[in-house]
Scaffold this motif. Structure first.
Motif, PDB file in Angstrom:
ATOM      1  N   UNK A   1       0.836  -1.208   0.000  1.00 38.61           N
ATOM      2  CA  UNK A   1       0.000   0.000   0.000  1.00 38.61           C
ATOM      3  C   UNK A   1       0.868   1.253   0.000  1.00 38.61           C
ATOM      4  N   UNK A   2       1.916   1.260   0.823  1.00 33.48           N
ATOM      5  CA  UNK A   2       2.817   2.410   0.883  1.00 33.48           C
ATOM      6  C   UNK A   2       3.472   2.646  -0.472  1.00 33.48           C
ATOM      7  N   UNK A   3       3.958   1.570  -1.088  1.00 31.23           N
ATOM      8  CA  UNK A   3       4.624   1.698  -2.391  1.00 31.23           C
ATOM      9  C   UNK A   3       3.650   2.207  -3.452  1.00 31.23           C
ATOM     10  N   UNK A   4       2.442   1.656  -3.488  1.00 32.60           N
ATOM     11  CA  UNK A   4       1.458   2.059  -4.495  1.00 32.60           C
ATOM     12  C   UNK A   4       1.056   3.523  -4.326  1.00 32.60           C
ATOM     13  N   UNK A   5       0.906   3.952  -3.079  1.00 31.25           N
ATOM     14  CA  UNK A   5       0.534   5.340  -2.815  1.00 31.25           C
ATOM     15  C   UNK A   5       1.620   6.296  -3.300  1.00 31.25           C
TER      16      UNK A   5
ATOM     17  N   UNK B   1       3.835   5.708  -5.603  1.00 31.08           N
ATOM     18  CA  UNK B   1       3.917   5.622  -7.060  1.00 31.08           C
ATOM     19  C   UNK B   1       2.861   6.505  -7.725  1.00 31.08           C
ATOM     20  N   UNK B   2       1.631   6.435  -7.245  1.00 30.45           N
ATOM     21  CA  UNK B   2       0.555   7.242  -7.814  1.00 30.45           C
ATOM     22  C   UNK B   2       0.771   8.731  -7.545  1.00 30.45           C
ATOM     23  N   UNK B   3       1.297   9.045  -6.368  1.00 27.89           N
ATOM     24  CA  UNK B   3       1.594  10.444  -6.046  1.00 27.89           C
ATOM     25  C   UNK B   3       2.649  11.007  -6.986  1.00 27.89           C
ATOM     26  N   UNK B   4       3.660  10.203  -7.306  1.00 24.44           N
ATOM     27  CA  UNK B   4       4.721  10.644  -8.216  1.00 24.44           C
ATOM     28  C   UNK B   4       4.177  10.906  -9.618  1.00 24.44           C
ATOM     29  N   UNK B   5       3.234  10.091 -10.063  1.00 24.85           N
ATOM     30  CA  UNK B   5       2.639  10.287 -11.392  1.00 24.85           C
ATOM     31  C   UNK B   5       1.873  11.605 -11.444  1.00 24.85           C
ATOM     32  N   UNK B   6       1.076  11.865 -10.414  1.00 21.96           N
ATOM     33  CA  UNK B   6       0.314  13.121 -10.379  1.00 21.96           C
ATOM     34  C   UNK B   6       1.243  14.327 -10.315  1.00 21.96           C
TER      35      UNK B   6
ATOM     36  N   UNK C   1      12.077  14.615 -15.019  1.00 20.82           N
ATOM     37  CA  UNK C   1      12.400  13.616 -13.994  1.00 20.82           C
ATOM     38  C   UNK C   1      13.229  14.227 -12.869  1.00 20.82           C
ATOM     39  N   UNK C   2      14.158  15.100 -13.245  1.00 20.27           N
ATOM     40  CA  UNK C   2      14.981  15.778 -12.241  1.00 20.27           C
ATOM     41  C   UNK C   2      14.117  16.682 -11.370  1.00 20.27           C
ATOM     42  N   UNK C   3      13.183  17.396 -11.984  1.00 15.72           N
ATOM     43  CA  UNK C   3      12.293  18.270 -11.219  1.00 15.72           C
ATOM     44  C   UNK C   3      11.445  17.481 -10.221  1.00 15.72           C
ATOM     45  N   UNK C   4      10.978  16.319 -10.632  1.00 16.75           N
ATOM     46  CA  UNK C   4      10.184  15.481  -9.729  1.00 16.75           C
ATOM     47  C   UNK C   4      11.008  15.094  -8.504  1.00 16.75           C
ATOM     48  N   UNK C   5      12.251  14.711  -8.729  1.00 20.70           N
ATOM     49  CA  UNK C   5      13.115  14.306  -7.618  1.00 20.70           C
ATOM     50  C   UNK C   5      13.360  15.473  -6.668  1.00 20.70           C
ATOM     51  N   UNK C   6      13.601  16.659  -7.221  1.00 22.89           N
ATOM     52  CA  UNK C   6      13.840  17.821  -6.365  1.00 22.89           C
ATOM     53  C   UNK C   6      12.564  18.240  -5.632  1.00 22.89           C
TER      54      UNK C   6
ATOM     55  N   UNK D   1       6.762  16.461   7.143  1.00 23.34           N
ATOM     56  CA  UNK D   1       5.302  16.388   7.187  1.00 23.34           C
ATOM     57  C   UNK D   1       4.651  17.564   6.480  1.00 23.34           C
ATOM     58  N   UNK D   2       3.644  17.271   5.668  1.00 23.19           N
ATOM     59  CA  UNK D   2       2.920  18.319   4.957  1.00 23.19           C
ATOM     60  C   UNK D   2       1.485  18.435   5.433  1.00 23.19           C
ATOM     61  N   UNK D   3       1.008  17.391   6.135  1.00 21.06           N
ATOM     62  CA  UNK D   3      -0.364  17.408   6.620  1.00 21.06           C
ATOM     63  C   UNK D   3      -1.386  17.097   5.549  1.00 21.06           C
ATOM     64  N   UNK D   4      -0.940  16.606   4.396  1.00 21.26           N
ATOM     65  CA  UNK D   4      -1.861  16.352   3.290  1.00 21.26           C
ATOM     66  C   UNK D   4      -2.034  14.867   2.997  1.00 21.26           C
ATOM     67  N   UNK D   5      -1.397  14.000   3.755  1.00 25.80           N
ATOM     68  CA  UNK D   5      -1.451  12.577   3.447  1.00 25.80           C
ATOM     69  C   UNK D   5      -1.555  11.758   4.726  1.00 25.80           C
ATOM     70  N   UNK D   6      -2.492  10.778   4.701  1.00 23.82           N
ATOM     71  CA  UNK D   6      -2.609   9.869   5.835  1.00 23.82           C
ATOM     72  C   UNK D   6      -1.373   8.985   5.956  1.00 23.82           C
ATOM     73  N   UNK D   7      -0.672   8.802   4.820  1.00 27.25           N
ATOM     74  CA  UNK D   7       0.515   7.956   4.833  1.00 27.25           C
ATOM     75  C   UNK D   7       1.604   8.523   5.743  1.00 27.25           C
ATOM     76  N   UNK D   8       1.594   9.850   5.927  1.00 26.65           N
ATOM     77  CA  UNK D   8       2.594  10.466   6.795  1.00 26.65           C
ATOM     78  C   UNK D   8       2.457   9.975   8.237  1.00 26.65           C
ATOM     79  N   UNK D   9       1.230   9.687   8.655  1.00 30.11           N
ATOM     80  CA  UNK D   9       1.012   9.185  10.016  1.00 30.11           C
ATOM     81  C   UNK D   9       1.655   7.808  10.170  1.00 30.11           C
ATOM     82  N   UNK D  10       1.476   6.972   9.150  1.00 31.76           N
ATOM     83  CA  UNK D  10       2.087   5.638   9.183  1.00 31.76           C
ATOM     84  C   UNK D  10       3.604   5.751   9.233  1.00 31.76           C
TER      85      UNK D  10
END
Length: 369
Positions: free
Chosen positions: A18-22, A24-29, A130-135, A257-266
């Motif tokens: 679940x963590x990996x999939x989340x 991955x989808x966030x990176x695409x967006x 791709x570089x911009x995404x990483x930064x 922490x950005x406060x925008x993702x439940x994954x941050x709590x995990x």
């Protein structure tokens, strides 16, 4: 009881998926948003505070020859802070600091490497994205202290084997449950409680140091990811990042922490449970102390990349771009120069040797440079 506990390892595996999939989808967006932003679409970028940027001036790039420095009064009199905001398309604090240093710590010599990087990213838009995404994933962090830690790594820290052993104990207990349920569960509870208490106490007593090292961990992890791209500086990146390759494991959970993702709590609970901030702190300080030259090289390379991309993006909005030519005679000469913040400026010719003179005309309603 025994049948139920056998599902615990599978549950852990499912959580990892679940963590990996989340992510991955966030990176695409994110990639889609950055692509649109390059063409002018609105894109929110958190700004670094001026105090944080000024603090970074104390740690310029290694080997940088500073011929002159723009003092605070000149910087504000010429509204160069607003010019900086116009130029600043950086996605990370590391890049913003590098751009700020370029504007205030001046080198009176050609910036060939920077221009070559601009040309490279202009010719390879897919790599640039791709570089911009990483930064962007590296993100912003005021007063991140990354340059300070690299410049002054301090003493050698002990305790890494102990932290790793404590972090691994809960995992070993999980896999031991099917074979010895009672003993494994008892030891699991004890190890979890101990790690939480121990991590909380360490975080409370050393919060600032742990908080700062997390950004440096993510810088090294970003450099490791960049080293896999076919960039013009790929070989330099590969050599410099070798001592810090393991940081990518730590960086996957040490996120701001950005406060925008439940994954941050995990991820926050994982940090505490597996003592990841403590492990990162000891590992990074020891590695930086042993490989200080390589660490500084990475900061310089990554900062230069973001500066090149930022300037390239800004030039897309300009009708005319002028590249300065350096000579041995000294002085400054320019034709039809104007301040970039004026909406209706009068362009003037400038001749500056030992004294300043500008040649131009004044018209009502307009302002000279």
């Amino acid at each position: 009881m025994e049948g139920n506990v056998n599902w615990i390892p599978l549950g852990i595996l499912g959580l990892m998926v679940v963590i990996w999939a989340t992510k991955f989808l966030t990176a695409i967006r994110l990639k889609q948003k950055l692509k649109k932003a390059w063409d002018g679409a609105p894109f929110f970028r958190k700004k670094d505070t001026e105090e944080s940027l000024i603090a970074s001036l104390a740690y310029p790039a290694k080997g940088k020859t500073i011929d002159s420095q723009v003092d605070d009064q000149t910087w504000h009199d010429l509204a160069l802070d607003a010019v900086f905001d116009q130029l600043n398309y950086t996605q990370s604090s590391l890049g913003a600091e590098a751009l700020y240093q370029k504007m205030r710590l001046l080198e009176f010599q050609p910036q060939d490497q920077l221009h070559d990087l601009e040309a490279f990213f202009e010719e390879h838009p897919d790599l640039r994205l791709k570089v911009q995404v990483i930064f962007n994933q590296l993100g912003k962090k005021n007063h991140n202290m990354a340059r300070s830690i690299v410049a002054n790594p301090g003493k050698h820290y002990a305790g890494l084997p102990l932290y790793i052993a404590l972090a691994c104990l809960p995992i070993l207990c999980l896999f031991a449950i099917p074979f010895e349920p009672v003993g494994a569960i008892t030891l699991l509870v004890i190890s979890v409680v101990f790690n939480i208490v121990f991590s909380s106490l360490r975080n409370w007593s050393n919060k600032i140091r742990l908080d700062n090292v997390s950004y440096l961990v993510r810088i090294f992890a970003s450099a490791e990811r960049l080293s896999h791209l076919a960039l013009s500086q790929q070989e330099e990146l590969k050599q410099a990042v070798k001592p810090f390759k393991k940081t990518r494991i730590l960086a996957s959970v040490l996120q701001s922490p950005t406060g925008t993702s439940e994954m941050e709590i995990i991820l926050l609970y994982l940090n505490v449970l597996f003592l990841l901030p403590q492990i990162a702190q000891v590992y990074i300080y020891n590695q930086v102390k042993a490989y200080q030259k390589e660490a500084q090289k990475l900061l310089d390379l990554l900062g230069e990349m973001e500066v090149a991309i930022s300037l390239l993006r800004h030039k897309r909005d300009l009708e005319v771009v002028c590249q300065p030519v350096f000579t041995e005679t000294g002085g400054i000469e320019g034709e039809t120069l104007y301040h970039p913040l004026l909406s209706n400026p009068i362009a003037n010719d400038v001749h500056f040797q030992k004294t300043w003179s500008s040649v131009g005309t004044m018209r009502p309603g307009n302002r000279p440079i």
